[in-house]
Motif scaffolding. Structure first.
Motif, PDB file in Angstrom:
ATOM      1  N   LEU A 114       0.793  -1.233   0.131  1.00  0.00           N
ATOM      2  CA  LEU A 114      -0.017  -0.076   0.027  1.00  0.00           C
ATOM      3  C   LEU A 114       0.871   1.200   0.093  1.00  0.00           C
ATOM      4  O   LEU A 114       0.646   2.177  -0.779  1.00  0.00           O
ATOM      5  N   ALA A 115       1.968   1.332   0.946  1.00  0.00           N
ATOM      6  CA  ALA A 115       2.568   2.357   0.820  1.00  0.00           C
ATOM      7  C   ALA A 115       3.625   2.503  -0.469  1.00  0.00           C
ATOM      8  O   ALA A 115       3.577   3.921  -0.873  1.00  0.00           O
ATOM      9  N   THR A 116       4.079   1.472  -1.115  1.00  0.00           N
ATOM     10  CA  THR A 116       4.683   1.693  -2.566  1.00  0.00           C
ATOM     11  C   THR A 116       3.826   2.356  -3.382  1.00  0.00           C
ATOM     12  O   THR A 116       3.915   3.207  -4.200  1.00  0.00           O
ATOM     13  N   TYR A 117       2.388   1.672  -3.422  1.00  0.00           N
ATOM     14  CA  TYR A 117       1.361   2.325  -4.437  1.00  0.00           C
ATOM     15  C   TYR A 117       1.146   3.521  -4.352  1.00  0.00           C
ATOM     16  O   TYR A 117       0.764   4.515  -5.189  1.00  0.00           O
ATOM     17  N   SER A 118       1.091   4.035  -2.843  1.00  0.00           N
ATOM     18  CA  SER A 118       0.768   5.265  -2.491  1.00  0.00           C
ATOM     19  C   SER A 118       1.610   6.190  -2.927  1.00  0.00           C
ATOM     20  O   SER A 118       1.395   7.501  -3.508  1.00  0.00           O
ATOM     21  N   GLY A 119       3.108   5.923  -2.730  1.00  0.00           N
ATOM     22  CA  GLY A 119       4.142   6.849  -3.370  1.00  0.00           C
ATOM     23  C   GLY A 119       4.083   6.792  -4.676  1.00  0.00           C
ATOM     24  O   GLY A 119       4.339   8.072  -5.128  1.00  0.00           O
ATOM     25  N   ILE A 120       3.694   5.791  -5.608  1.00  0.00           N
ATOM     26  CA  ILE A 120       3.597   5.904  -7.174  1.00  0.00           C
ATOM     27  C   ILE A 120       2.308   6.757  -7.319  1.00  0.00           C
ATOM     28  O   ILE A 120       2.793   7.958  -8.070  1.00  0.00           O
TER      29      ILE A 120
END
Length: 126
Positions: A114-120
Motif C-alpha cells: 500500500l505504501a509503495t502504491y501510494s508513493g507511486i
C-alpha cells in the motif's frame, strides 16, 4: 562512532553486492519473474541466519559484537532488509508469539504494498 562506521562500511558493501548479484542474475536469466531480487532475498536470509548463529555471543563472547554489527546490521542490512524481516519472524515463531508473527508478517506485506502504491500515486500527481 566505531559502531556507526562498521554499519556504514558494511551497508555500502551489502548494497553494492545487492546491485551486482541482481544485475548478473537479471542479465543471465531473462524473465518476467524478478529472479535477481528473489535470489538476493533468499541468499540474504541464509546469510543472516548463518551470521546470527555462527557469531553468537555464546560462541565468541563479547568479541563477536563488532562482527555481528558489521555482518548482520551492515552487510545483510545493505544487501537486503528481507533478511532482517525473516530473522525477526523466526524469532517470533521460536518464542511462540504466533499472533505477533501474523500481525507483523501480514501488516508488513499489506502496508508495504500500500505504501509503495501510494508513493507511486503521489509521484504521478505531484
Amino acid at each position: 562512532m566505531k559502531t556507526w562506521l562498521l554499519i556504514f562500511i558494511g551497508g555500502g558493501i551489502g548494497s553494492l553486492l545487492r546491485y551486482i548479484v541482481s544485475r548478473v542474475v537479471n542479465r543471465s536469466i531473462v524473465s518476467a519473474f524478478p529472479y535477481g531480487t528473489f535470489i538476493v532475498n533468499v541468499t540474504g536470509c541464509f546469510l543472516i541466519g548463518f551470521f546470527i548463529f555462527y557469531f553468537s555471543e555464546t560462541r565468541f563472547g563479547a568479541a563477536s559484537l563488532p562482527w555481528r554489527i558489521f555482518l548482520i546490521t551492515g552487510i545483510c542490512g545493505g544487501y537486503t532488509t528481507f533478511s532482517s524481516f525473516s530473522s525477526e519472524n523466526i524469532l517470533l515463531l521460536t518464542n511462540n508469539q504466533l499472533l505477533t508473527f501474523m500481525a507483523y508478517t501480514c501488516g508488513s506485506l499489506a502496508l508495504g504494498f500500500l505504501a509503495t502504491y501510494s508513493g507511486i500515486l503521489l509521484a504521478k500527481n505531484f
